[in-house]
Design an enzyme around this catalytic site. Structure first.
Site, PDB file in Angstrom:
ATOM      1  N   SER A   1      70.625   3.904  60.818  1.00 26.14           N
ATOM      2  CA  SER A   1      69.551   3.227  61.539  1.00 26.14           C
ATOM      3  C   SER A   1      68.820   4.148  62.519  1.00 26.14           C
ATOM      4  O   SER A   1      68.279   5.159  62.128  1.00 26.14           O
ATOM      5  CB  SER A   1      70.109   1.993  62.239  1.00 26.14           C
ATOM      6  N   HIS A   2      68.907   3.814  63.796  1.00 25.49           N
ATOM      7  CA  HIS A   2      68.150   4.524  64.818  1.00 25.49           C
ATOM      8  C   HIS A   2      68.939   5.679  65.414  1.00 25.49           C
ATOM      9  O   HIS A   2      68.459   6.333  66.334  1.00 25.49           O
ATOM     10  CB  HIS A   2      67.786   3.534  65.913  1.00 25.49           C
TER      11      HIS A   2
ATOM     12  N   ASP B   1      61.973   2.597  63.267  1.00 26.42           N
ATOM     13  CA  ASP B   1      63.162   3.441  63.461  1.00 26.42           C
ATOM     14  C   ASP B   1      63.550   4.193  62.194  1.00 26.42           C
ATOM     15  O   ASP B   1      62.813   4.199  61.201  1.00 26.42           O
ATOM     16  CB  ASP B   1      64.323   2.595  63.980  1.00 26.42           C
TER      17      ASP B   1
ATOM     18  N   ASP C   1      65.549   3.753  59.620  1.00 22.80           N
ATOM     19  CA  ASP C   1      65.547   3.098  58.313  1.00 22.80           C
ATOM     20  C   ASP C   1      64.483   2.022  58.174  1.00 22.80           C
ATOM     21  O   ASP C   1      64.476   1.277  57.187  1.00 22.80           O
ATOM     22  CB  ASP C   1      66.932   2.516  58.023  1.00 22.80           C
TER      23      ASP C   1
ATOM     24  N   ASP D   1      63.723  -0.781  59.912  1.00 16.25           N
ATOM     25  CA  ASP D   1      63.877  -2.213  60.162  1.00 16.25           C
ATOM     26  C   ASP D   1      63.508  -2.612  61.594  1.00 16.25           C
ATOM     27  O   ASP D   1      63.302  -3.784  61.869  1.00 16.25           O
ATOM     28  CB  ASP D   1      65.278  -2.722  59.775  1.00 16.25           C
ATOM     29  N   ARG D   2      63.417  -1.639  62.492  1.00 14.43           N
ATOM     30  CA  ARG D   2      63.040  -1.986  63.871  1.00 14.43           C
ATOM     31  C   ARG D   2      61.557  -1.757  64.104  1.00 14.43           C
ATOM     32  O   ARG D   2      60.916  -1.001  63.370  1.00 14.43           O
ATOM     33  CB  ARG D   2      63.824  -1.130  64.868  1.00 14.43           C
TER      34      ARG D   2
ATOM     35  N   LYS E   1      65.880  -7.221  59.101  1.00 13.34           N
ATOM     36  CA  LYS E   1      64.705  -7.154  59.965  1.00 13.34           C
ATOM     37  C   LYS E   1      63.734  -6.163  59.344  1.00 13.34           C
ATOM     38  O   LYS E   1      64.113  -5.368  58.486  1.00 13.34           O
ATOM     39  CB  LYS E   1      65.098  -6.783  61.378  1.00 13.34           C
TER      40      LYS E   1
HETATM   41  C1  G1P Z   1      72.486  -2.944  68.153  1.00 13.74           C
HETATM   42  C2  G1P Z   1      71.563  -4.008  68.674  1.00 13.74           C
HETATM   43  C3  G1P Z   1      71.620  -5.216  67.787  1.00 13.74           C
HETATM   44  C4  G1P Z   1      71.312  -4.812  66.349  1.00 13.74           C
HETATM   45  C5  G1P Z   1      72.216  -3.682  65.920  1.00 13.74           C
HETATM   46  C6  G1P Z   1      71.834  -3.147  64.558  1.00 13.74           C
HETATM   47  O1  G1P Z   1      73.807  -3.421  68.130  1.00 13.74           O
HETATM   48  O2  G1P Z   1      71.860  -4.354  70.002  1.00 13.74           O
HETATM   49  O3  G1P Z   1      70.710  -6.166  68.240  1.00 13.74           O
HETATM   50  O4  G1P Z   1      71.482  -5.890  65.477  1.00 13.74           O
HETATM   51  O5  G1P Z   1      72.116  -2.608  66.848  1.00 13.74           O
HETATM   52  O6  G1P Z   1      70.532  -2.656  64.530  1.00 13.74           O
HETATM   53  P1  G1P Z   1      74.845  -3.071  69.294  1.00 13.74           P
HETATM   54  O7  G1P Z   1      74.878  -1.564  69.403  1.00 13.74           O
HETATM   55  O8  G1P Z   1      74.309  -3.685  70.539  1.00 13.74           O
HETATM   56  O9  G1P Z   1      76.140  -3.675  68.836  1.00 13.74           O
HETATM   57 ZN    ZN Z   2      67.418   0.344  61.789  1.00 15.38          ZN
END
Ligand code: G1P
Ligand code: ZN
Length: 544
Positions: free
Chosen positions: A113-114, A278, A280, A282-283, A377
């Protein structure tokens, strides 16, 4: 081609969390690590032999290596067909869409992801089921159980597949189809949004946009959809080439990490609309000229304006938000007379509601917004949703949000992240506050009276499953609240997240500085948890 049975043994720590298995690249490079996980997925999935899977990732370092490994293992496990995005590229929402459109059995998403990428960065893998969404806890649990007992994995010998060439090929008895990563997704966006109107908006003299793909997966999608199909001039998409290390950046669309976009949107060359996505895809982050839209407000604005958009013209069945997300969308739901669900953090909880037709839009404060069009998302979807609203309303981003606050009141909101905290210390901070919860009601801290305190639990209205321990909540008499929880997605030490929220009904006071308005809550959080003192931090790593 002959199936090889390779002996292996369990490797510690292969528990897939809320976002799949996410670890340092160097961990994934340990021989057998990726293989054990992939084989455990196949072993935990009855019916995978003879099925069609979708495979792709965000292009980060190790993406290409992992794809070749997974393809060989899929062939050895009897998978009939794998659809792979060209170059190994598929954004997470595009992969979700492909599973659904092609009626695939499931898919494997390669991404962290990010989180940063590169040889020293992170890598990740997760399995999505036939509805296009992340595997439910029952399945991730079964996968985890399997990783604890695994003693062999299956693969075949064979040359690497050329991921750059579109079209069908075979690997052993398995078909591999290399597909354009953007096509199906772009068609879905065309069905949901009024492309003609958005095109007209982008053609308005002087109207400009800037989309920052952060050298991550949305580059090809944004070039194709925003520039080629919707006519935004070349250059509207910046950092549009996916790079294995994201150009050294941290591909998380928030005001701290998307600093190139933010300085542009607050500088002399600000465009009318800015956005970022981000790693991948989705954000999303939405930015107006010198104006940042918080994700919680963005969800509320999309809900309030949904019927202006063709795909949602019939209205919303309901909305859902994760617990730490601000209650802004609740106020819209109340006015619309539709249900609003409050779920634990993580996208998978929305899946059941979407599948059951109980809600249409959902979102999280962490820059995730989406709908029933896929089961993830979706960053670019949110961007197009905003552009469609701007095109219809002819107002600026800031005007739309300010008008929203005037109508519904404003949920002043901020999240403070303390990253890389010593894990034992972080867990103790949370454990101590949890233990103190029953003693809190009635106590006055930082001038605020505590009304109620709990550890959030959720009973899924669709399948009745119960999730406990989802975040400590302290509610105050004036309607404000603080939430404290441990992140489930960090890979170094522990990340503590503190969420602060206060409702301000008075439109005249909408100019107030967010952090100043939340200071009493911040003070209360410190008194109650000793977070800063005990973690040795005098300020958060990231404020969003
Ligand atoms: C974080 C975000 C959450 C999101 C997840 C995956 O998780 O807070 O909203 O769904 O990344 O993108 P966290 O690190 O808080 O568990
Ligand atoms: Zn992501």
């Amino acid at each position: 081609m002959q199936v090889q049975t390779v002996p292996t043994q369990p490797i510690e720590g292969q528990l897939p969390g809320t976002s799949g298995l996410r670890k340092k690249v160097t961990v994934f490079q340990v021989s057998g690590y990726l293989e054990n996980f992939v084989q455990s997925v196949f072993d935990a999935l009855p019916g995978v032999a003879g099925s069609t899977l979708v495979l792709g990732g965000d292009g980060r370092f190790f993406n290409d290596v992992a794809i070749q490994t997974i393809l060989r293992m899929a062939a050895a496990n009897g998978v009939a067909k794998v659809l792979v995005g060209r170059g190994g590229i598929l954004s997470t929402p595009a992969l979700s869409d492909l599973i659904r459109q092609r009626g695939a059995f499931g898919g494997l998403v390669l991404s962290a992801s990010h989180n940063p990428g590169g040889p020293d960065g992170d890598f990740g893998i997760k399995y999505n089921i036939g509805n296009g969404g992340p595997a439910p806890e029952k399945l991730t649990g079964a996968i985890h159980q399997r990783t604890l007992a695994i003693d062999r994995y299956l693969t075949i010998a064979g040359a690497d597949i050329d991921l750059g060439r579109l079209g069908a090929t075979t690997l052993g008895a398995m078909q591999v189809e290399i597909i354009d990563p953007v096509d199906s997704y772009a068609r879905l966006m065309q069905r949901l949004f009024d492309f003609d109107r958005i095109r007209a908006l982008l053609a308005r003299p002087g109207f400009r946009i800037c989309f920052d793909a952060m050298h991550a997966v949305t580059g090809p999608y944004a070039h194709a959809i925003l520039e080629a199909q919707l006519g935004a001039p070349a250059g509207s998409v910046i950092n549009g080439v996916p790079l294995p290390d994201f150009g050294g950046g941290h591909p998380d669309p928030n005001p701290t990490y998307a600093d190139e976009l933010i300085s542009r949107m607050f500088g002399a060359d600000a465009t009318d609309f800015g956005a970022a996505s981000d790693g991948d895809g989705d954000r999303n982050m939405i930015v107006g000229r010198k104006f940042i839209v918080t994700p919680s407000d963005s969800l509320a604005v999309l809900a309030a304006n949904a019927t202006l958009v063709p795909g949602y013209a019939a209205g919303l069945k309901g909305v859902a938000r994760s617990m730490p997300t601000s209650g802004a969308v609740d106020r819209v739901a109340e006015v619309l007379g539709i249900p609003c669900y409050e779920t634990p953090t993580g996208w998978k909880f929305f899946g059941n509601l979407l599948d059951a037709g109980m809600c249409t839009l959902c979102g999280e404060e962490s820059a995730g917004t989406g709908s029933d069009h896929v089961r993830e998302k979706d960053g670019l979807w949110a961007v197009l949703f905003w552009l469609n609203i701007l095109a219809v309303r002819g107002a600026s981003v800031e005007q739309i949000v300010r008008e929203h606050w005037r109508r519904y009141g404003r949920n002043i909101y901020s999240r403070h992240d303390y990253e890389g905290v010593d894990a034992a210390v972080a867990q103790q901070i949370v454990a101590d506050l949890r233990a103190a919860l029953p003693t809190l009601p009635g106590r006055v801290v930082a001038g605020l009276t505590i009304r109620r305190a709990d550890d959030f639990g959720y009973t899924d209205p669709v399948d009745g499953s119960v999730s406990r321990g989802q975040g400590l909540r302290v509610f105050f008499d004036d309607g404000s609240r603080i939430v404290l929880r441990l992140s489930g997605t960090g890979t170094e030490g522990a990340t503590l997240r503190l969420y602060l929220e206060r409702f301000e009904p008075d439109a005249a006071r909408h100019g107030i500085d967010t952090q100043a308005a939340l200071q009493p809550l911040l003070d209360a959080a410190e008194i109650l948890s000793g977070l800063r003192a005990r973690s040795g931090r005098d300020r958060p790593t990231v404020i969003t």
